[in-house]
Enzyme design. Structure first.
Site, PDB file in Angstrom:
ATOM      1  N   ASN A  20       2.037 -13.256   3.419  1.00 36.97           N
ATOM      2  CA  ASN A  20       2.610 -11.875   4.248  1.00 36.97           C
ATOM      3  C   ASN A  20       1.892 -10.403   3.132  1.00 36.97           C
ATOM      4  OD1 ASN A  20       3.034  -9.590   5.837  1.00 36.97           O
ATOM      5  ND2 ASN A  20       5.282  -9.801   5.263  1.00 36.97           N
ATOM      6  N   TRP A  21       0.065 -10.561   3.803  1.00 38.65           N
ATOM      7  CA  TRP A  21      -0.456  -9.424   2.503  1.00 38.65           C
ATOM      8  C   TRP A  21       0.289  -7.824   2.824  1.00 38.65           C
ATOM      9  CZ3 TRP A  21      -5.598 -11.595   2.560  1.00 38.65           C
ATOM     10  CH2 TRP A  21      -5.643 -12.846   1.641  1.00 38.65           C
ATOM     11  N   LYS A  22       1.280  -7.729   3.825  1.00 37.63           N
ATOM     12  CA  LYS A  22       1.359  -6.124   3.792  1.00 37.63           C
ATOM     13  C   LYS A  22       0.944  -5.689   4.217  1.00 37.63           C
ATOM     14  CE  LYS A  22       6.170  -7.935   2.708  1.00 37.63           C
ATOM     15  NZ  LYS A  22       7.097  -7.466   2.451  1.00 37.63           N
ATOM     16  N   HIS A  98       9.128  -9.152  11.633  1.00 33.71           N
ATOM     17  CA  HIS A  98       9.171  -8.593  10.328  1.00 33.71           C
ATOM     18  C   HIS A  98      10.060  -7.729   9.580  1.00 33.71           C
ATOM     19  CE1 HIS A  98       8.727  -7.684   5.802  1.00 33.71           C
ATOM     20  NE2 HIS A  98       8.201  -8.981   5.805  1.00 33.71           N
ATOM     21  N   GLU A 100      10.274  -4.824   8.099  1.00 32.69           N
ATOM     22  CA  GLU A 100       9.898  -4.298   7.621  1.00 32.69           C
ATOM     23  C   GLU A 100       9.851  -3.102   8.885  1.00 32.69           C
ATOM     24  OE1 GLU A 100       7.224  -5.269   4.726  1.00 32.69           O
ATOM     25  OE2 GLU A 100       8.726  -5.072   2.955  1.00 32.69           O
ATOM     26  N   GLU A 164      14.548 -15.036   6.997  1.00 32.97           N
ATOM     27  CA  GLU A 164      13.943 -13.840   5.564  1.00 32.97           C
ATOM     28  C   GLU A 164      15.398 -12.770   5.210  1.00 32.97           C
ATOM     29  OE1 GLU A 164       9.929 -13.494   4.539  1.00 32.97           O
ATOM     30  OE2 GLU A 164      10.234 -12.043   6.575  1.00 32.97           O
ATOM     31  N   GLY A 170      11.159  -7.981  -1.955  1.00 28.89           N
ATOM     32  CA  GLY A 170      10.509  -7.509  -2.442  1.00 28.89           C
ATOM     33  C   GLY A 170      11.560  -7.076  -3.626  1.00 28.89           C
ATOM     34  N   SER A 206      11.488 -12.572  -2.197  1.00 29.27           N
ATOM     35  CA  SER A 206      10.952 -13.025  -3.366  1.00 29.27           C
ATOM     36  C   SER A 206      10.643 -14.458  -3.842  1.00 29.27           C
ATOM     37  CB  SER A 206      12.507 -12.667  -4.202  1.00 29.27           C
ATOM     38  OG  SER A 206      12.323 -11.394  -3.890  1.00 29.27           O
ATOM     39  N   GLY A 227       5.559 -12.207   0.117  1.00 33.90           N
ATOM     40  CA  GLY A 227       5.155 -11.616   0.178  1.00 33.90           C
ATOM     41  C   GLY A 227       4.148 -11.723  -0.863  1.00 33.90           C
ATOM     42  N   GLY A 228       4.775 -10.394  -2.088  1.00 30.11           N
ATOM     43  CA  GLY A 228       4.237 -10.008  -3.434  1.00 30.11           C
ATOM     44  C   GLY A 228       3.709 -10.979  -4.099  1.00 30.11           C
TER      45      GLY A 228
HETATM   46  P1  PGA Z   1       8.499 -10.024  -0.870  1.00 30.22           P
HETATM   47  O1  PGA Z   1       8.516 -10.793   0.428  1.00 30.22           O
HETATM   48  O2  PGA Z   1       7.792 -12.074  -1.074  1.00 30.22           O
HETATM   49  O3  PGA Z   1       7.517  -9.575  -1.801  1.00 30.22           O
HETATM   50  O4  PGA Z   1      10.131 -10.300  -1.526  1.00 30.22           O
HETATM   51  C1  PGA Z   1       8.455 -11.459   1.696  1.00 30.22           C
HETATM   52  C2  PGA Z   1       8.012 -11.014   2.946  1.00 30.22           C
HETATM   53  O5  PGA Z   1       8.602  -9.107   3.171  1.00 30.22           O
HETATM   54  O6  PGA Z   1       7.504 -11.722   3.983  1.00 30.22           O
END
Ligand code: PGA
Length: 242
Positions: A20-22, A98, A100, A164, A170, A206, A227-228
């Site tokens: 997930n590149w956000k 998600h 977010e 998640e 994050g 994470s 994500g990251g």
């Molecule tokens: P993260 O994000 O791996 O940076 O914790 C995961 C996500 O939001 O899907």
């Protein structure tokens, strides 16, 4: 296990790793990343770039999912994109729900369900995110929250669940493999009770190369939503290889 995420088709049992590149990577960075990325055999790799980078990601050897999708075919919905528009680009699926989106953009269980239903009906794959906040976990409400989030989702062969925990996204605070397994086991049992066996359950929060192997080794963890650590091709490859 072996699952196929390609072509929006049904998953069979397997390992799926989604990045997930956000709001990172425009079209040129997306093309450069995928040109240098050679997905390992036996793992279905999905990337979820921002909308503007979807077109350039399609046809470069991995499955491509959007980060959200609207429930209408078209209409007066400023800033939204429909499943039909994604299909026209050759996109395979979409993330919905998600945390977010839930935290910052007013997404609710109801809107998540509408997005998932419409995307699945149109022929896309869907990764639907569920997860408790730190406060919900500390006050013993994890299972109640997950039960509620899960209950509204459609049962469908192209649906994948991503667990998640919001406190792990994050933050660098990953759930331990046992914490993940406990929740995944609960979700698996709930899905079975809802008549939805065989749905993959990914872990997210994470995930990195250093912890992916231990997390993915747990019996009810079918892969990851990353994500990251998915923004770096070497790191993401190491996670997919785990
Ligand atoms: P993260 O994000 O791996 O940076 O914790 C995961 C996500 O939001 O899907």
């Amino acid at each position: 296990m072996s699952r196929s995420a390609t072509g929006g088709g049904a998953y069979d049992v397997g390992v799926l790793v989604a990045g997930n590149w956000k709001m990172y990577k425009g079209p040129s960075e997306t093309a450069a990343f995928l040109d240098a990325f050679d997905p390992p055999l036996g793992v279905d790799v999905v990337v979820c770039p921002p909308y503007v980078s979807l077109a350039v990601a399609v046809g470069r050897g991995v499955s491509v999912y959007a980060q959200n999708v609207h429930w209408s075919t078209e209409g007066a919905f400023t800033g939204e994109v429909s499943a039909e528009m994604l299909l026209e680009l050759g996109v395979d699926g979409a993330i919905v729900g998600h945390s977010e989106r839930r935290q910052h953009f007013g997404e609710t269980d109801e809107t998540v369900a509408r997005r998932a239903e419409a995307a699945l009906a149109a022929g896309l794959g869907v990764i639907a995110c569920v997860g408790e906040t730190g406060e919900e976990r500390e006050t013993g409400r994890t299972e109640a929250v997950l039960r509620r989030q899960l209950s509204v989702l459609p049962r469908h062969e192209r649906l994948v669940i991503a667990y998640e925990p919001v406190w792990a996204i994050g933050t660098g605070r990953t759930a331990t493999p046992q914490q993940a397994q406990d929740v995944h086991g609960f979700l698996r049992a709930r899905l079975a009770a809802l008549g939805a066996e065989g749905i993959a359950v990914l872990y997210g929060g994470s995930v990195k190369a250093a912890n992916a192997g231990a997390l993915f080794a747990m019996p009810d963890v079918d892969g990851g939503l990353v994500g990251g650590a998915s923004l770096d091709a070497t790191e993401f490859l190491a996670i997919a290889a785990a």
